[in-house]
Design a protein around this motif. Structure first.
Motif, short mmCIF file in Angstrom:
data_model
loop_
_atom_site.label_atom_id
_atom_site.label_comp_id
_atom_site.label_asym_id
_atom_site.label_seq_id
_atom_site.Cartn_x
_atom_site.Cartn_y
_atom_site.Cartn_z
N ALA A 1 0.84 -1.20 0.00
CA ALA A 1 0.00 0.00 0.00
C ALA A 1 0.87 1.24 0.00
O ALA A 1 0.65 2.18 -0.78
N ALA A 2 1.87 1.22 0.86
CA ALA A 2 2.76 2.39 0.94
C ALA A 2 3.48 2.60 -0.39
O ALA A 2 3.61 3.74 -0.86
N ARG B 1 2.51 1.73 -3.41
CA ARG B 1 1.61 2.23 -4.45
C ARG B 1 1.33 3.70 -4.27
O ARG B 1 1.42 4.49 -5.21
N VAL B 2 1.02 4.06 -3.04
CA VAL B 2 0.73 5.47 -2.76
C VAL B 2 1.93 6.33 -3.10
O VAL B 2 1.83 7.33 -3.80
N ASN B 3 3.09 5.90 -2.59
CA ASN B 3 4.30 6.69 -2.84
C ASN B 3 4.59 6.81 -4.33
O ASN B 3 4.96 7.88 -4.82
N GLU C 1 2.48 6.65 -6.83
CA GLU C 1 1.50 7.53 -7.49
C GLU C 1 1.74 8.99 -7.15
O GLU C 1 1.67 9.87 -8.00
N VAL C 2 2.07 9.21 -5.88
CA VAL C 2 2.35 10.59 -5.47
C VAL C 2 3.58 11.10 -6.20
O VAL C 2 3.58 12.23 -6.74
N LYS D 1 2.78 12.03 -9.65
CA LYS D 1 2.01 13.26 -9.71
C LYS D 1 2.91 14.47 -9.48
O LYS D 1 2.81 15.47 -10.19
N LEU D 2 3.78 14.34 -8.48
CA LEU D 2 4.68 15.44 -8.15
C LEU D 2 5.59 15.76 -9.34
O LEU D 2 5.88 16.92 -9.62
N GLU E 1 10.99 15.85 -2.52
CA GLU E 1 9.87 15.03 -2.07
C GLU E 1 9.75 13.75 -2.93
O GLU E 1 9.48 12.66 -2.42
N ALA F 1 12.32 11.45 -1.77
CA ALA F 1 11.93 10.83 -0.49
C ALA F 1 10.93 9.70 -0.74
O ALA F 1 11.03 8.61 -0.15
N ALA F 2 9.98 9.99 -1.64
CA ALA F 2 8.96 8.97 -1.94
C ALA F 2 9.62 7.73 -2.55
O ALA F 2 9.31 6.59 -2.17
N ASP G 1 11.35 5.75 0.02
CA ASP G 1 10.40 4.95 0.81
C ASP G 1 9.96 3.71 0.04
O ASP G 1 9.76 2.64 0.62
N ASP H 1 10.20 0.02 1.37
CA ASP H 1 9.01 -0.82 1.54
C ASP H 1 9.08 -2.09 0.70
O ASP H 1 8.59 -3.14 1.12
N ARG I 1 11.01 -4.46 2.50
CA ARG I 1 10.25 -5.02 3.63
C ARG I 1 9.31 -6.13 3.13
O ARG I 1 9.23 -7.20 3.75
N SER J 1 5.31 3.13 7.50
CA SER J 1 5.40 3.28 6.04
C SER J 1 4.11 3.86 5.50
O SER J 1 4.12 4.79 4.68
N VAL J 2 3.02 3.30 5.98
CA VAL J 2 1.73 3.77 5.49
C VAL J 2 1.50 5.20 5.95
O VAL J 2 1.01 6.05 5.18
N ALA K 1 3.46 7.54 3.71
CA ALA K 1 2.90 7.58 2.36
C ALA K 1 1.62 8.42 2.33
O ALA K 1 1.42 9.24 1.43
N ARG L 1 2.32 12.08 2.73
CA ARG L 1 2.87 12.61 1.48
C ARG L 1 1.76 12.81 0.45
O ARG L 1 1.67 13.82 -0.22
N LYS M 1 -6.07 -2.16 1.38
CA LYS M 1 -4.68 -1.95 0.98
C LYS M 1 -4.26 -3.05 0.03
O LYS M 1 -4.62 -4.21 0.27
N PRO M 2 -3.49 -2.83 -0.97
CA PRO M 2 -3.09 -1.48 -1.43
C PRO M 2 -4.21 -0.85 -2.26
O PRO M 2 -4.92 -1.55 -2.95
N PHE M 3 -4.30 0.48 -2.18
CA PHE M 3 -5.42 1.17 -2.86
C PHE M 3 -4.85 2.21 -3.80
O PHE M 3 -3.70 2.62 -3.68
N SER N 1 -4.28 5.76 -5.02
CA SER N 1 -4.24 7.01 -4.24
C SER N 1 -5.31 7.99 -4.70
O SER N 1 -5.88 8.72 -3.89
#
Lengths: 657, 217
Positions: A432-433, A435-437, A439-440, A443-444, A454, A457-458, A461, A465, A468, B17-18, B21, B24, B108-110, B112
């Motif tokens: 999840a982290a 994917r979010v990172n 996508e962000v 976008k950035l 940023e 940093a993403a 991460d 992850d 992990r 981590s979550v 994210a 951010r 999760k995962p979703f 954004s």
């Protein structure tokens, strides 16, 4: 040959003895001189063995031929055993038949007179009729009044043993008829009898006796006269005899060519060349190629002669002792010759004497062999059993290890199944982290003035992850993999923490809280990290299940580690669930015993077998007030191992996955 | 953008981590975020502050989990929109969450964008709720400034009675009713009868159905 060697030894011994006796005599004489003017010494008061001298007269072939040798050694051994007398035997070989001249005999008598001039002869033992005749002359001329004990005088059926003054002895007769009968009995279908004799005096004398006896068989048997042949012819003739013949060997001192031989060696040669069995008449020459015959008992006669001689030497009058006649000649055989001619022992007449029975190694050492063989067998059997036991035990251990490995693997797979939710959670979090990172970051980066820091940093991460997530998958793989156990130094605390990571989410989902109570500085244990983790996982999952049966929170599970007495470490998993009733507690570690409805009942028994394979144990801690506590005890490694574990490459990688 | 326009999003998730994210993501979308590691930490810090837009709650957390936190917030009277995120995505948990009035349920995962969409929607709803709340509070304040007689008159006005009928009902002269009516309109800051009627309807409905309205029938 052996016999002649033996007689030599005897002679040597005799000589030594004589020398010794002479010394003794000298010493005795000296003692007498010394004692002349003195009182009688106590040594003289004790009666010493009386010293006696015996003269043995052999008419021929002494001493190496079997007959004189047998006579001498038998008489010697009897005389030598006397408790009262110290007897010296002088032996004279007269060779009367080779030198049958009056002058020669006269010369010998004169010589002997000089030879024994200073020796007191107490007894004369002449051998055979010729010996006796000579002895009588000798006594008349040299040793007046000396007793004579003769040995093996020829006993003629028509002549009674002559009684002369101070003469006695033993006598025997040849049993020619008996021997021929014996040959007929043992050789059914016997048609010819070949007689062997030389041209010597004895030879001819015996031949005359034989011919006389053979008259009775003329109707049944044909005589092949091999007497008086030269040796070479004789050897040739005996090799070409009819198959239904036999040889009777009498005596052969001199052959047709006037060559002189020891009779017994001729007998041996004839036997070796003959194509039919050879019989003879004197027991002393049995063993020199003869099958056997009705034997003159030289040995028995000599012994008897010795005994009579002792009596005479002890003071009895020879004339008062009746001569002993050995008229019954027993059937005697040489076992080797019986074998050679294929004559069964069972075919021999009753009372037969079989000599030279060469016991085979087996017959001779049978019981030794059987005994030793049995012992060796028994020992081998024991060894075999021991080794077999060992092998079987090792196999069983290997089998058990394999089974344990397979079962524990199967259990790990099922554990992973149970942990499905928990593992999904563990992987979904970093995913999840990520994917979010991602996508962000995308976008950035799109914007006109992207915030590079940023974005970086993403991305950082994301990397962290993904690592992990990878670690979680690795830990699942190590649980599921069927790789053979790997022994390494393992930190029990790390095992507990890793197991907790896997169970945590699952426990939370079920409303159970797991606490760690780990002792710092715990020594490592030697074992397979995956299997140990499996034990802890199993205990944890059981504990979580157990606390879920509790209607009210708090539902808590504690994993504790501690150093134990006796160089052990323990890891305990406690829960505050409903606990385990005593009946169940008793059977808890039995395979296929389960308190759960869906449980297969293998978990704890597998865990215990893993613990035991690690040299440890797994027990239910009975001393808890609430819930249940399971404790895993393992042998602790030393501090050195601990250092190696933390500092060296020996640390177990899988453990930290 | 001011706090007025961008309400804070409260994130309660135990996974660092979550957390990072989400923070951010929200920041990149112009949304302010406050992160809490656990439900307890959130509650100990006083719960949702004024100006909170919505709650992003992880269901699986040690101690008090997401669902329980939602229940507790309800009990305390907070009515912020709640969005659940879960790593398990088990059906029973999502059903319970939706039953409890969760705004949405993300597994999760979703994506954004989807989260942002839902968050914005939640903020809108939150704003609307806030506006309604604010209106309620204003109306109640105005209503409380009315005298008992004026409240009676208001009650009859919104029932559509004419002044004469009101005078008959209350037993007073029509002229007095007119005075009261003017006062009511003034105090309630209503420009028309229609507006006054809408105001009393609002007061009667949740979230404004306070005790003050018990007399309003």
């Amino acid at each position: 040959m052996r016999r002649s060697a033996r007689i030599k030894v005897l002679e040597d011994a005799l000589r030594v003895r004589l020398r010794f006796l002479r010394g003794l005599l000298a010493a005795a004489a000296l003692t007498c001189l010394l004692a002349a003017g003195m009182a009688i010494t106590p040594a003289q008061a004790e009666s010493p063995k009386a010293i006696k001298n015996v003269l043995m007269l052999f008419p021929q072939e002494a001493p190496q031929a079997p007959t004189p040798q047998m006579i001498f050694s038998s008489i010697y051994s009897v005389l030598n055993q006397s408790p009262d007398l110290e007897i010296t035997i002088f032996v004279e070989n007269l060779d009367l038949y080779l030198f049958p001249y009056e002058e020669t005999q006269q010369a010998i008598i004169t010589f002997l007179g000089k030879k024994y001039a200073k020796t007191q002869i107490d007894l004369v033992i002449p051998v055979a009729s010729a010996g006796l005749s000579f002895a009588l002359r000798l006594r008349e001329m040299l040793f007046p009044g000396i007793p004579i004990v003769y040995c093996a005088e020829a006993l003629h059926p028509e002549r009674r043993l002559a009684h002369r003054s101070d003469v006695t002895g033993t006598a025997a007769s040849l049993d020619v008829s008996g021997t021929i009968e014996l040959a007929r009995m043992l050789r059914p279908g016997l048609t010819h009898v070949a007689v062997v004799a030389g041209t010597g005096v004895t030879d001819q004398h015996l031949l005359a006796l034989f011919r006389e006896a053979f008259n009775d068989f003329k109707a049944k048997l044909e005589l092949i006269d091999l007497a008086g042949l030269p040796l070479d012819d004789l050897i040739d003739r005996v090799s070409r005899l009819p198959a239904s013949a036999c040889v009777i060997f009498l005596f052969m001192r001199r052959d047709g060519n006037d060559r002189i031989f020891p009779s017994w060696t001729v007998q041996k040669m004839v036997s070796r060349s003959a194509n039919v069995p050879l019989f003879n008449l004197v027991d002393a020459t049995l063993g020199y190629g003869s099958v056997g015959g009705r034997m003159v008992q030289i040995e028995a006669m000599a012994v008897k002669t010795g005994e009579i001689a002792l009596r005479v030497l002890s003071g009895e009058s020879a004339g008062a002792i009746e001569p002993v006649a050995f008229s019954e000649n027993p059937a005697m055989f040489d076992w080797r010759e019986l074998k050679r001619w294929g004559i069964e022992e069972s075919a021999l007449p009753e009372g037969s004497i079989v000599r030279f029975k060469a016991f085979s190694q087996w017959e001779r050492y049978r019981w030794w062999v059987i005994g030793i063989f049995s012992l060796v067998c028994l020992q081998s059997l024991f060894l075999f059993m021991l080794i077999n036991n060992l092998i079987r035990r090792r196999r069983a251990e290997e089998e058990a290890a394999r089974t344990r490995h397979t079962l524990s693997h199967a259990m790990r797979i099922s554990t992973v199944g149970q942990l499905g939710q928990s593992l999904a959670h563990e992987i979904n979090q970093p995913l999840a982290a990520i994917r979010v990172n991602a996508e962000v970051a995308g976008k950035l980066a799109e914007g006109e003035k992207p915030d590079i820091a940023e974005v970086q940093a993403a991305l950082g991460d994301i990397v962290a992850d993904s690592k992990r997530a990878q670690a979680v998958i690795a830990s699942i793989r190590s649980l599921v993999s069927n790789s053979p156990p790997e022994l390494a130094w393992v930190e029990l605390n790390q095992v507990a923490a890793d197991a907790l990571k896997l169970v945590q989410a699952d426990a939370e989902a079920k409303g159970a809280a797991i606490h760690l109570d780990l002792q710092v500085g715990l020594p490592p244990v030697h074992g397979d990290a995956v299997q140990l983790q499996q034990v802890v996982l199993n205990l944890l999952l059981n504990a979580v299940d157990s606390v879920c049966d509790r209607p009210q929170p708090p539902r808590s599970v504690t994993v504790g580690t501690a150093r134990e007495k006796g160089g052990r470490v323990k890891l305990c998993v406690r829960d505050n669930g409903p606990g385990i009733d005593p009946e169940a507690a008793r059977r808890l570690f039995e395979p296929f015993f389960s308190t759960k409805l869906q449980g297969l009942g293998l978990g704890l028994s597998i865990c215990r077998s893993i613990a035991e394979a690690h040299g440890g144990s797994l027990d239910l801690d009975a001393g808890v007030e609430e819930g249940a506590a399971f404790c895993l005890y393992l042998p602790a490694g030393s501090a050195k191992n601990s250092k190696r574990l933390s500092g060296g490459p020996n640390g177990d990688g899988r453990n930290h996955a | 953008m001011t706090d007025e326009t961008t309400p804070e999003v409260i994130v309660v998730d135990d996974d660092p981590s979550v957390q990072r994210a989400l923070k951010r993501l929200l920041k990149a979308n112009g949304l302010a975020a406050r992160i809490f590691c656990s439900a307890n930490e959130f509650l100990e810090n006083g719960g949702p502050a004024p100006g909170c837009g919505c709650l992003l709650l992880d269901i699986e957390m040690p101690g008090v989990d997401g669902l329980e936190l939602q229940t507790r917030l309800e009990q305390r009277g907070f009515r912020l929109p709640v969005i659940f995120i879960t790593g398990h995505g088990t059906v029973p948990a999502s059903v319970q969450a939706m039953k409890q009035g969760a705004m949405d349920f993300l597994q999760k995962p979703f994506a954004s964008e989807r989260l942002i969409e839902i968050v914005r929607e939640a903020i809108q709803r939150s704003r609307r709720l806030t506006a309604e709340q604010n209106e309620c509070e204003g109306l109640e304040l105005r209503y409380s400034s009315l005298s008992p007689r004026e409240r009676d008159v208001l009650g009859l006005i919104v029932r559509g009675l004419l002044n004469k009928q009101i005078a008959d009902e209350l037993g007073i002269v029509e002229k007095t009713v007119k005075v009261h009516r003017a006062r009511v309109m003034e105090k309630m800051q209503a420009d028309s009868l229609a507006e006054l009627v809408r105001m009393t309807e609002t007061l009667r409905l949740p979230p404004c159905s306070s005790s003050i309205f018990s007399s309003l029938k």
